[in-house]
Design an enzyme around this catalytic site. Structure first.
Site, PDB file in Angstrom:
ATOM      1  N   LYS A  63       2.483  -0.151  16.170  1.00 54.42           N
ATOM      2  CA  LYS A  63       3.727  -0.163  15.399  1.00 54.42           C
ATOM      3  C   LYS A  63       3.934   1.163  14.667  1.00 54.42           C
ATOM      4  O   LYS A  63       5.049   1.632  14.498  1.00 54.42           O
ATOM      5  CB  LYS A  63       3.696  -1.308  14.393  1.00 54.42           C
ATOM      6  N   GLN A  64       2.819   1.758  14.210  1.00 53.39           N
ATOM      7  CA  GLN A  64       2.913   2.937  13.354  1.00 53.39           C
ATOM      8  C   GLN A  64       1.610   3.712  13.423  1.00 53.39           C
ATOM      9  O   GLN A  64       0.644   3.306  14.056  1.00 53.39           O
ATOM     10  CB  GLN A  64       3.156   2.508  11.910  1.00 53.39           C
ATOM     11  N   GLU A  84       0.229  -3.022  12.537  1.00 53.46           N
ATOM     12  CA  GLU A  84       0.422  -4.475  12.500  1.00 53.46           C
ATOM     13  C   GLU A  84       0.681  -5.083  13.870  1.00 53.46           C
ATOM     14  O   GLU A  84       0.888  -6.290  13.989  1.00 53.46           O
ATOM     15  CB  GLU A  84       1.558  -4.810  11.530  1.00 53.46           C
ATOM     16  N   TRP A 117       0.819  -1.217   0.000  1.00 51.54           N
ATOM     17  CA  TRP A 117       0.000   0.000   0.000  1.00 51.54           C
ATOM     18  C   TRP A 117       0.848   1.260   0.000  1.00 51.54           C
ATOM     19  O   TRP A 117       0.366   2.347  -0.323  1.00 51.54           O
ATOM     20  CB  TRP A 117      -0.944   0.003   1.203  1.00 51.54           C
ATOM     21  N   ASP A 118       2.121   1.109   0.345  1.00 53.15           N
ATOM     22  CA  ASP A 118       3.051   2.236   0.341  1.00 53.15           C
ATOM     23  C   ASP A 118       3.004   2.990  -0.985  1.00 53.15           C
ATOM     24  O   ASP A 118       3.113   4.218  -1.027  1.00 53.15           O
ATOM     25  CB  ASP A 118       4.503   1.759   0.531  1.00 53.15           C
TER      26      ASP A 118
END
Length: 712
Positions: free
Chosen positions: A565-566, A454, A327-328
Site C-alpha cells: 500500500k505504501q 497495510e 503514527w503520522d
C-alpha cells in the site's frame, strides 16, 4: 502568502471546505459557505474541538478475546458558521441572482480566510460582500467572523440570521472505511439566551463544554428550535461581527467581545514571529513555495499544544479517520516542527507521555505482561482500532514514538526532558518488544506484527519494525549512560520507579546486536519481511487494477501477493541511510517502487526522499510533486473529508531530507544536496542544539550558517 479557490465549481467547493478551514490547534471550523447548506455538492458542515469525542461500542459479529471493546470518534460541536443574509427582502444565495468579482482565499500571513464578491439580486440590487474569518492563535477559544457590506445601487435594509446548529450536516460515503459511518451527536444540557451561552456534552464519554456567543448590531430575536438556536439581527452601519467562544477542560472563555481588528492584529503578531523561522523560500518553475508553506500553516492550525491533545490524520479540517491520532504525528508531522519550532515538537511528545498510563493499560488487551503499547488510533489514549490485523497489530507505533523522542534529543540536547519523560516512554515501549521477541539461532526475531504496509499483515521480522526497535534498544543504553553521568539523581529515581535492573539493559544491547534484518542476497535488496519476497506478484496490470485496492478487492486477495500500500522497507532506507551501501539502497527502492500502489498519502514523500538522496532527482521530483499537491489538486479524490497531515509533513521532509539531504553527522548538521532542474534554490531555517541556522541550497552553492544564539 495566499491560497486562492475562487470559483463555485462542485469540486472546488468540496475541497475548499477542508483547505480553507479555520483552526488554531484547539478549535477547527470547516471552510463552509456561510449562507446555509446547498445540496448540489457533498458537504460536511462541522466545527471541532481537539480532544472532544464521543465513545461508542464496537460491534463484532464474531468477537474474540482482546478485541477492542469501544472506540472514540471526534464529533462536531455546535457549529455557528451559518449566517443568512437578507437584503431588501431577498435572501443571498449563489443559486439566485448573479455573482461577480468573486475571490476566496487564505491569507497565511494574517491567519484569516476572506471571501469577496458582488451579488446582484434577482431584483437587480447590487451589494459588495466581504466575509473574513479566523480562529485566533492568541485567544484559542475564539472564532470570529466579520461581514462588510457596500450597497452599490441601493439603500435597502440588511438583516442577518445566525444559526447555532447543534447537529452537523454531513455527506457520508458508506463504502469508504476511512470515514466514520456513525453519526454521533452532542447532548444539549443548558441554554441561557440572556447570558448567550449553551452548555453541551456527550452521552457516553461524559465530556462537557460550553459555547458563548457575542454578536454586534441590534439583536431582534433569539429563539430555540429543536436542532439549533436562531439569532436574528438588523445591520447597523456597514459591518457585522460574530464571535464564538468554546470552553473545554482547561481552556476558558476570554476576550469574548474582542473586536475583529484586534484579533487580526494579534494574529499577525503571532504569525510574524512564526514565519520568521518557519517560512521555506523556494525558487522554482511550479510555484512550489505555495504548497510547502500552506502545508506548514495547515499543520500549525491543527497541532494540539496543551499536553492532552496531538494532531489527527485530517487535522482539524475534517472528520476523516474519525479524528484519530496515528503514527503520522510522530513520523511525518513531528519532523516539521522539530526543525522549525522545537517547542511545538515537544508538545507532541508530551502528549504521548501524558497518555503513557493508558498505553500500559492497552497492552493488557493483548495479554502482554510488561511495558506499554500505544494504541494504533486514538484520541484520549485508548485503542479505537476495530481491525487488529491492519490496525492494532502495527506495533511499530511504539518504536515510532521512541524514534521521535530520540530525534528530539539529537536536535536539542534536552536531557532534562529525556529524564522527565522520554526515558520512561522508551523503556516501557521497548519492554513489549523484549517480551514478544525471541532469540533463535543467534538472531532476535519479532513475529506476527504488521508493518506500515497495510496490504501485508501479521508478518514475521518486518524489516522496518525490527530496524527501528534495534535503534530504540541501542538508545536506551545510551540514555542510561548519559543519565547516570549527568543526572544521577534522576537516574536513581527512574530505576526505582521502573524497577529497572542492569541485566535488562544488557538484554536490550544483546537483542539490538542480534536483530533479524531480512536480506535477499540474490536480489541484493532488503526484504520487507521474512516471507514477502516469496509471494507471487500481483496478477493484474496497472491498467487492469482498480485503485485503491482496499475499496476494490477482498483483503485475502491483497494479502496473497507482493503488493504494498505504501512505503515500508523503503521507510527504513530513508530513516537509516548509513546502514546500507548505495547499491543496496538503489536496488531496494527500485524493486519496491514496482510493487507499491501508493494508495496511502504517506508513501510518495518517502520514495521521493530516497530517490533524491541517490541523485535520481527526476524520480525524486516526480514523487515530490505528487505528494506536495495531494490536497491542492485533490489527487486522492477525498480532500473534501479533510487535509492529509502526513502528506503535508512529507512535503517538508522531501525538501529537507531529500533535495537538501540534511543529516546529523558526527554531532553536527551537514547537507549534501541534489536539486532537480525545476528548483533553482531552497532557503530555510532550522534549529539545532538551541541555535538557529540558515540553510541555503542552489545549483551553484550550498551552505549552513549560524544565525543567532536563540533558545527554542
Amino acid at each position: 502568502m495566499k491560497i486562492y479557490l475562487n470559483d463555485y465549481e462542485t469540486e472546488t467547493l468540496e475541497k475548499a471546505e477542508s483547505l480553507l478551514f479555520n483552526g488554531n490547534g484547539y478549535i477547527g471550523l470547516r471552510g463552509n459557505l456561510e449562507e446555509d447548506y446547498y445540496n448540489h455538492f457533498s458537504t460536511n458542515r462541522e466545527t471541532y474541538i481537539n480532544g472532544f469525542y464521543e465513545t461508542k461500542e464496537l460491534h463484532y459479529p464474531e468477537k474474540m478475546y482482546g478485541f477492542t471493546p469501544t472506540g472514540e470518534t471526534m464529533i462536531s460541536v455546535i457549529d455557528g458558521q451559518t449566517t443568512l443574509i437578507t437584503i431588501g427582502g431577498e435572501q443571498f444565495s449563489i443559486m439566485e441572482g448573479t455573482i461577480s468579482d468573486s475571490e476566496r482565499y487564505l491569507d497565511m500571513e494574517k491567519g484569516i480566510t476572506v471571501r469577496n464578491l458582488v451579488w446582484t439580486s434577482p431584483q437587480g440590487r447590487q451589494t459588495k460582500i466581504t466575509i473574513s474569518r479566523l480562529a485566533s492563535f492568541h485567544y484559542k477559544n475564539l472564532f470570529s467572523l466579520k461581514i462588510d457590506f457596500e450597497r452599490l445601487n441601493h439603500q435597502e435594509e440588511i438583516e442577518l440570521t445566525t444559526h447555532l446548529n447543534f447537529y452537523p450536516v454531513r455527506t457520508i460515503d458508506k463504502n469508504d472505511p476511512r470515514m466514520s459511518h456513525d453519526l454521533q451527536k452532542i447532548v444539549i444540557k443548558e441554554i441561557d439566551l440572556a447570558k448567550k451561552s449553551c452548555v453541551f456534552g456527550t452521552e457516553y464519554s461524559q465530556l462537557e463544554a460550553e459555547l458563548v456567543w457575542s454578536i454586534d448590531n441590534q439583536t431582534v430575536e433569539q429563539t430555540i428550535e429543536e436542532d439549533r438556536i436562531v439569532i436574528s439581527t438588523k445591520l447597523e452601519g456597514d459591518s457585522y461581527q460574530k464571535n464564538l467562544s468554546y470552553a473545554f477542560q482547561q481552556q476558558k472563555h476570554e476576550e469574548i467581545e474582542c473586536s475583529f481588528a484586534k484579533l487580526v492584529q494579534k494574529q499577525i503578531e503571532f504569525l510574524n514571529d512564526f514565519w520568521q523561522s518557519a517560512k521555506v523560500n523556494i525558487k522554482s518553475t511550479e510555484n512550489l513555495e505555495e504548497s510547502v508553506n500552506y502545508s506548514t500553516f495547515a499543520l500549525l492550525q491543527s497541532l494540539g499544544t496543551n499536553r492532552t491533545t496531538s494532531i489527527a490524520a485530517k487535522g482539524l479540517s475534517g472528520s476523516g479517520y474519525e479524528g484519530h491520532y496515528f503514527w503520522d504525528a510522530e513520523m511525518f508531522v513531528f519532523p516539521v516542527f522539530l526543525h522549525l519550532n522545537p517547542l511545538l515538537a515537544k508538545q507532541l511528545l508530551t502528549y504521548r507521555y501524558t497518555t503513557l498510563d493508558k498505553a500500559r493499560e492497552n497492552r493488557q488487551l493483548f495479554g502482554y505482561q510488561t511495558g506499554a503499547l500505544y494504541p494504533w488510533r486514538t484520541i484520549s489514549g485508548t485503542e479505537s482500532s476495530a481491525f487488529f490485523e491492519g490496525g492494532s497489530a502495527q506495533h511499530h507505533i511504539n518504536a515510532d514514538i521512541a524514534y521521535a523522542f530520540i530525534q528530539y534529543y539529537r536536535y536539542t540536547d534536552d536531557l532534562a526532558f529525556i529524564a522527565d519523560c522520554g526515558f520512561e516512554v522508551l523503556l516501557e515501549t521497548a519492554r513489549v518488544f523484549s517480551e514478544i521477541g525471541y532469540m533463535k539461532n543467534g538472531k532476535f526475531h519479532i513475529d506476527k506484527i504488521t508493518g506500515p504496509d497495510e496490504y501485508t499483515v501479521l508478518v514475521n521480522d518486518n524489516y522496518y519494525t525490527n530496524q527501528l526497535v534495534a535503534y530504540q534498544f541501542q538508545w536506551l543504553n545510551r540514555f542510561a549512560k548519559l543519565l547516570k553521568e549527568h543526572r544521577p539523581e534522576s537516574w536513581s529515581d527512574l530505576t526505582k520507579k521502573l524497577q529497572l535492573e542492569e541485566s535488562e539493559l544488557q538484554d536490550f544491547a544483546q537483542f539490538s546486536a542480534a536483530m533479524a534484518l531480512p536480506f535477499d542476497e540474490e536480489k541484493g535488496i532488503i526484504a520487507q519481511d521474512r516471507d514477502f519476497l516469496n509471494k507471487s506478484f500481483w496478477p493484474y496490470s496497472k491498467e487492469e487494477t482498480n485503485y485503491p485496492l482496499l475499496l476494490n478487492y477482498h483483503p485475502l486477495t491483497i494479502y496473497r501477493y507482493q503488493i504494498s500500500k505504501q512505503a515500508d522497507a523503503v521507510l527504513a532506507l530513508m530513516l537509516f541511510p548509513d546502514s546500507f551501501n548505495k547499491e543496496t539502497i538503489a536496488k531496494s527502492v527500485a524493486y519496491y517502487d514496482e510493487v507499491t500502489t501508493h494508495d496511502s498519502s504517506l508513501s510518495y514523500s518517502t520514495f521521493s526522499t530516497v530517490y533524491s538522496r541517490l541523485g535520481q532527482v527526476e524520480k525524486g521530483y516526480e514523487y515530490f510533486i505528487k505528494n506536495a499537491r495531494t490536497d491542492l489538486d485533490n489527487s486522492h479524490k477525498n480532500t473534501k473529508d479533510g487535509i492529509h497531515t502526513a502528506s503535508m509533513g512529507g512535503t517538508f521532509m522531501s525538501i529537507v531530507y531529500g533535495f537538501c539531504n540534511l543529516q546529523i553527522v558526527e554531532d553536527r548538521l551537514t547537507i549534501d544536496p541534489h536539486l532537480p532542474a525545476e528548483i533553482d534554490e531552497i532557503d530555510f531555517y532550522t534549529y539545532f542544539k538551541n541555535q538557529k541556522y540558515r540553510v541555503y541550497v542552489s545549483h551553484q552553492e550550498h551552505w549552513i550558517e549560524k544565525v543567532a544564539e536563540e533558545h527554542q
